[in-house]
Write a protein that holds these residues in place. Sequence first.
Motif, PDB file in Angstrom:
ATOM      1  N   GLU A 250       0.815  -1.219   0.000  1.00 27.35           N
ATOM      2  CA  GLU A 250       0.000   0.000   0.000  1.00 27.35           C
ATOM      3  C   GLU A 250       0.853   1.276   0.000  1.00 27.35           C
ATOM      4  O   GLU A 250       0.342   2.367  -0.228  1.00 27.35           O
ATOM      5  N   ASN A 251       2.178   1.122   0.267  1.00 30.52           N
ATOM      6  CA  ASN A 251       3.046   2.303   0.330  1.00 30.52           C
ATOM      7  C   ASN A 251       3.985   2.436  -0.868  1.00 30.52           C
ATOM      8  O   ASN A 251       4.675   3.455  -1.002  1.00 30.52           O
ATOM      9  N   LEU A 252       4.033   1.426  -1.711  1.00 28.60           N
ATOM     10  CA  LEU A 252       5.046   1.398  -2.777  1.00 28.60           C
ATOM     11  C   LEU A 252       4.978   2.614  -3.695  1.00 28.60           C
ATOM     12  O   LEU A 252       6.001   3.081  -4.189  1.00 28.60           O
ATOM     13  N   GLU A 253       3.777   3.098  -3.960  1.00 31.11           N
ATOM     14  CA  GLU A 253       3.647   4.199  -4.917  1.00 31.11           C
ATOM     15  C   GLU A 253       3.551   5.562  -4.238  1.00 31.11           C
ATOM     16  O   GLU A 253       3.260   6.566  -4.893  1.00 31.11           O
ATOM     17  N   ARG A 254       3.828   5.597  -2.947  1.00 35.13           N
ATOM     18  CA  ARG A 254       3.816   6.897  -2.256  1.00 35.13           C
ATOM     19  C   ARG A 254       5.016   7.731  -2.697  1.00 35.13           C
ATOM     20  O   ARG A 254       6.063   7.196  -3.068  1.00 35.13           O
ATOM     21  N   SER A 255       4.863   9.050  -2.631  1.00 33.56           N
ATOM     22  CA  SER A 255       5.946   9.931  -3.076  1.00 33.56           C
ATOM     23  C   SER A 255       6.932  10.241  -1.955  1.00 33.56           C
ATOM     24  O   SER A 255       7.929  10.913  -2.174  1.00 33.56           O
ATOM     25  N   HIS A 256       6.662   9.763  -0.724  1.00 30.63           N
ATOM     26  CA  HIS A 256       7.567  10.071   0.381  1.00 30.63           C
ATOM     27  C   HIS A 256       7.556   8.913   1.381  1.00 30.63           C
ATOM     28  O   HIS A 256       6.839   7.927   1.185  1.00 30.63           O
ATOM     29  N   GLY A 257       8.364   9.047   2.440  1.00 31.71           N
ATOM     30  CA  GLY A 257       8.338   8.036   3.501  1.00 31.71           C
ATOM     31  C   GLY A 257       9.399   6.963   3.377  1.00 31.71           C
ATOM     32  O   GLY A 257       9.264   5.893   3.979  1.00 31.71           O
TER      33      GLY A 257
ATOM     34  N   SER B  32      15.685   9.758  -1.532  1.00 36.07           N
ATOM     35  CA  SER B  32      14.273   9.380  -1.402  1.00 36.07           C
ATOM     36  C   SER B  32      13.353  10.389  -2.080  1.00 36.07           C
ATOM     37  O   SER B  32      12.278  10.012  -2.557  1.00 36.07           O
ATOM     38  N   SER B  33      13.771  11.648  -2.153  1.00 31.79           N
ATOM     39  CA  SER B  33      12.906  12.619  -2.839  1.00 31.79           C
ATOM     40  C   SER B  33      12.936  12.382  -4.349  1.00 31.79           C
ATOM     41  O   SER B  33      11.917  12.535  -5.032  1.00 31.79           O
ATOM     42  N   GLY B  34      14.092  11.974  -4.874  1.00 28.47           N
ATOM     43  CA  GLY B  34      14.176  11.623  -6.297  1.00 28.47           C
ATOM     44  C   GLY B  34      13.373  10.375  -6.605  1.00 28.47           C
ATOM     45  O   GLY B  34      12.684  10.307  -7.635  1.00 28.47           O
ATOM     46  N   ILE B  35      13.467   9.381  -5.712  1.00 27.92           N
ATOM     47  CA  ILE B  35      12.670   8.160  -5.894  1.00 27.92           C
ATOM     48  C   ILE B  35      11.187   8.503  -5.860  1.00 27.92           C
ATOM     49  O   ILE B  35      10.406   8.032  -6.698  1.00 27.92           O
ATOM     50  N   GLY B  36      10.818   9.346  -4.900  1.00 25.12           N
ATOM     51  CA  GLY B  36       9.417   9.750  -4.798  1.00 25.12           C
ATOM     52  C   GLY B  36       8.921  10.418  -6.060  1.00 25.12           C
ATOM     53  O   GLY B  36       7.799  10.166  -6.527  1.00 25.12           O
ATOM     54  N   LEU B  37       9.758  11.268  -6.657  1.00 26.86           N
ATOM     55  CA  LEU B  37       9.364  11.952  -7.891  1.00 26.86           C
ATOM     56  C   LEU B  37       9.190  10.947  -9.040  1.00 26.86           C
ATOM     57  O   LEU B  37       8.223  11.030  -9.799  1.00 26.86           O
TER      58      LEU B  37
ATOM     59  N   LYS C  18       5.988   8.942  -8.385  1.00 28.45           N
ATOM     60  CA  LYS C  18       4.799   9.780  -8.571  1.00 28.45           C
ATOM     61  C   LYS C  18       4.578  10.063 -10.057  1.00 28.45           C
ATOM     62  O   LYS C  18       3.437  10.045 -10.546  1.00 28.45           O
ATOM     63  N   SER C  19       5.673  10.313 -10.777  1.00 27.23           N
ATOM     64  CA  SER C  19       5.564  10.605 -12.210  1.00 27.23           C
ATOM     65  C   SER C  19       5.115   9.367 -12.980  1.00 27.23           C
ATOM     66  O   SER C  19       4.363   9.476 -13.951  1.00 27.23           O
ATOM     67  N   LEU C  20       5.590   8.201 -12.558  1.00 22.30           N
ATOM     68  CA  LEU C  20       5.145   6.955 -13.190  1.00 22.30           C
ATOM     69  C   LEU C  20       3.629   6.827 -13.046  1.00 22.30           C
ATOM     70  O   LEU C  20       2.914   6.524 -14.024  1.00 22.30           O
TER      71      LEU C  20
END
Lengths: 148, 112
Positions: free
Chosen positions: A114-121, B56-61, B64-66
């Motif tokens: 449930e967290n894999l696609e989160r943008s943070h954490g 982690s902020s780059g991974i998050g981007l 999120k973009s995907l």
Amino acid sequence: MSADTPAIDSHNDGPSIRLLDVEMPGEAAAVSAVSDTVADTLMRLDCPEEKRLEIVLAVQEALANAAVHGCKNDSSKLVRCRVEHYPSGRILIIVKDPGEGFLPEEVSDPKASENLERSHGRGVFLIRQLMDEVHFGGNGSEVWMWKY
Amino acid sequence: MDINVRKRSQVQLIQLRGQLRLGPPVDELKRTIDEALAEGDTRFAVNLAEVAMIDSSGIGLLVKSLTSTKQRGGSLKLVSPSNFAIKTLKLVGVLNLFEVFDSDDKAVESFN
């Protein structure tokens, strides 16, 4: 030093040499310069590339957490970063912010479906994965990270 | 971080050089992708061959973009991630979310 700060000599491998002791403004924009300084410090130690990248990424995450969460991106607050080198080769990084801290055990697992696609954490998880030993002190406002 | 963008066969080819991390690098890549999405582009190939580190902020981007591109019927694919980038993406469990190619050409062809 807070009561729950881990003892620096817990490994009994002799006195450390302080390689770096810097303060940075508590804002996201200041993070990369300090992590670059840590990278330069490790380069001078002839630290192997893989080990250096792991340490620098962990430091980047700790500094980012300190700036964004601990200082709430307030440049008037200061984050302190120290790097210690032990005779055994161990490297200790301490990052401390003036914030209220957090409960590391309550950080959710970023690998849960449930967290894999989160943008943070993912920051605290990465720190724990990349370093050999990690302790949080000061209610989470201080992180001690060892690389053997 | 340097960001070079080309468009080939309706695919936005984004070449990165440097470290994809908190601050201007992530902000600039986010702006690049958001602007392309706003213009209707939904197909992205991000070349990470010269990105030594992703935080982690780059991974998050990237994640999120995907999601944003998939919601619009497109995708965001990775090209030639460095060894440490692959290791980092694996550590946090997101590498398998992405299609990964070893060249820009193969990534572009995969969209067609």
